[in-house]
Design a protein around this motif. Sequence first.
Motif, short mmCIF file in Angstrom:
data_model
loop_
_atom_site.label_atom_id
_atom_site.label_comp_id
_atom_site.label_asym_id
_atom_site.label_seq_id
_atom_site.Cartn_x
_atom_site.Cartn_y
_atom_site.Cartn_z
N PHE A 5 0.80 -1.21 0.00
CA PHE A 5 0.00 0.00 0.00
C PHE A 5 0.85 1.27 0.00
CE2 PHE A 5 -4.18 -1.83 0.39
CZ PHE A 5 -3.93 -3.07 0.93
N PHE A 6 2.14 1.15 0.00
CA PHE A 6 3.05 2.29 -0.07
C PHE A 6 4.02 2.08 -1.22
CE2 PHE A 6 1.49 3.14 4.09
CZ PHE A 6 1.78 4.47 4.39
N SER A 7 4.25 3.11 -2.01
CA SER A 7 5.27 3.02 -3.05
C SER A 7 6.64 3.19 -2.40
CB SER A 7 5.05 4.11 -4.10
OG SER A 7 5.30 5.39 -3.54
N GLU A 8 7.68 2.82 -3.13
CA GLU A 8 9.04 3.02 -2.63
C GLU A 8 9.31 4.50 -2.40
OE1 GLU A 8 11.41 0.91 -1.64
OE2 GLU A 8 9.93 -0.67 -1.90
N LEU A 9 8.73 5.35 -3.27
CA LEU A 9 8.90 6.80 -3.13
C LEU A 9 8.30 7.29 -1.82
CD1 LEU A 9 10.09 9.13 -4.83
CD2 LEU A 9 7.77 9.54 -5.69
N GLU A 10 7.13 6.76 -1.46
CA GLU A 10 6.48 7.16 -0.21
C GLU A 10 7.27 6.67 1.00
OE1 GLU A 10 1.76 7.29 -1.40
OE2 GLU A 10 2.74 5.34 -1.21
N ILE A 11 7.77 5.45 0.93
CA ILE A 11 8.58 4.92 2.04
C ILE A 11 9.86 5.74 2.20
CG2 ILE A 11 9.97 2.94 2.77
CD1 ILE A 11 7.76 1.15 1.69
N ASP A 12 10.50 6.10 1.08
CA ASP A 12 11.70 6.93 1.14
C ASP A 12 11.38 8.31 1.73
OD1 ASP A 12 13.20 4.92 0.05
OD2 ASP A 12 13.22 5.75 -1.99
N ALA A 13 10.20 8.84 1.40
CA ALA A 13 9.79 10.14 1.94
C ALA A 13 9.65 10.08 3.45
CB ALA A 13 8.47 10.58 1.30
N ILE A 14 9.03 9.01 3.95
CA ILE A 14 8.87 8.86 5.40
C ILE A 14 10.25 8.71 6.06
CG2 ILE A 14 7.99 7.35 7.23
CD1 ILE A 14 5.62 6.76 5.33
N GLY A 15 11.16 7.98 5.40
CA GLY A 15 12.51 7.84 5.94
C GLY A 15 13.22 9.16 6.03
N GLN A 181 9.33 3.49 16.35
CA GLN A 181 8.25 4.46 16.29
C GLN A 181 7.22 3.93 15.30
OE1 GLN A 181 9.33 8.42 14.94
NE2 GLN A 181 7.69 9.34 16.13
N LEU A 182 5.95 4.00 15.67
CA LEU A 182 4.87 3.51 14.82
C LEU A 182 3.94 4.65 14.45
CD1 LEU A 182 3.82 0.21 16.68
CD2 LEU A 182 5.24 0.38 14.62
N TYR A 183 3.56 4.70 13.17
CA TYR A 183 2.51 5.59 12.69
C TYR A 183 1.36 4.73 12.16
CZ TYR A 183 5.98 9.40 12.36
OH TYR A 183 6.95 10.34 12.63
N PRO A 184 0.12 5.00 12.54
CA PRO A 184 -0.97 4.33 11.85
C PRO A 184 -0.89 4.60 10.35
CG PRO A 184 -1.77 5.40 13.83
CD PRO A 184 -0.36 5.84 13.65
N HIS A 185 -1.35 3.65 9.56
CA HIS A 185 -1.23 3.70 8.11
C HIS A 185 -1.68 5.04 7.51
CE1 HIS A 185 -2.88 2.97 4.02
NE2 HIS A 185 -1.85 2.16 3.88
N ASP A 186 -2.85 5.54 7.93
CA ASP A 186 -3.40 6.76 7.33
C ASP A 186 -2.53 7.97 7.59
OD1 ASP A 186 -5.48 5.26 6.39
OD2 ASP A 186 -6.95 5.95 7.86
N LEU A 187 -1.97 8.08 8.80
CA LEU A 187 -1.09 9.21 9.10
C LEU A 187 0.19 9.12 8.29
CD1 LEU A 187 -0.37 11.77 10.63
CD2 LEU A 187 0.51 10.34 12.48
N GLY A 188 0.76 7.92 8.18
CA GLY A 188 1.96 7.75 7.37
C GLY A 188 1.73 8.19 5.94
N LYS A 189 0.56 7.82 5.38
CA LYS A 189 0.19 8.22 4.03
C LYS A 189 0.10 9.74 3.91
CE LYS A 189 -0.80 5.11 0.76
NZ LYS A 189 -0.30 5.21 -0.62
N ALA A 190 -0.58 10.36 4.87
CA ALA A 190 -0.78 11.81 4.82
C ALA A 190 0.55 12.55 4.86
CB ALA A 190 -1.68 12.24 5.98
#
Length: 206
Positions: A5-15, A181-190
Motif C-alpha cells: 500500500f506504499f510506493s518506494e517513493l512514499e517509504i523513502d519520503a517517510i525515511g 516508532q509507529l505511525y498508523p497507516h493513514d497518518l503515514g500516508k498523509a
Amino acid sequence: MSSHFFSELEIDAIGEISNICLGSSASTLSMLVRQTVDITPPMVEIVEKSEYTKNVSSKKVFVKVNYVEGVKGCSILMLEEQDAKAIADLMMGSDGNGDFAKMDLGELHMSAVSEAMNQMMGAAATSMSVMLERKTDISTPEAKFMQDGEYLAYEFPDDDRFVKVGFRMKVGDIIDSPVVQLYPHDLGKAISDLFLIRKAKEKGQQ
C-alpha cells in the motif's frame, strides 16, 4: 510484512522526514540528559498489527503523541523498560544507573519520560512543520507500560497496518538500544503525500 500500500517513493519520503525529525529529537534529549545522543538512520517498513505483535511480544513503555494541527493522527514511540528508567534517572541529575533507575517502573519514571518525550516530539513537530510547509503541533504525550499486543489492540482497535520506523539510539555509555516508532497507516500516508507534494512544487519552480 508487505509494502503493497506504499510506493518506494512514499517509504523513502517517510525515511527522509523521520531522519530529520529524529535528529531534532536527539538534540533535545541530549540537552535534557546532558549526554551525547546518537541515532542511526531510520529503517522504514509497513507492518501488519497481527504479524508484528506475534513476532514481538514484551512489555515496553509506549509514548503516544497526538498531532492536533497540521496533520491528524498520532505516533507511538516504544522504549525498553531499562532505557526509560535510565532516561528518567539522567533527567533527575543522576548517572543513569542510580537508585532511581533500579526502582520498579513507576509514576516518577513515567512522568520524567513523558516530559522528555514532550520536548523531543515538540522539536520533531517543529522540523515536520518546515518539511511539510504547514504548522504542525502535538498534544501532551501519554506514557503507558504495557504488553505490545495488549497496547496496540486497546489503543488501535480499528488499525491493522502501521508504518514502522526502526532505529538505534545511543545515549552516552548508558543506553545503546533499538527503538521503534509507529505511525498508523493513514497518518503515514498523509505525511508522505504532503512531503512529496512540497518536493514536486520545488522541482517545478526550478
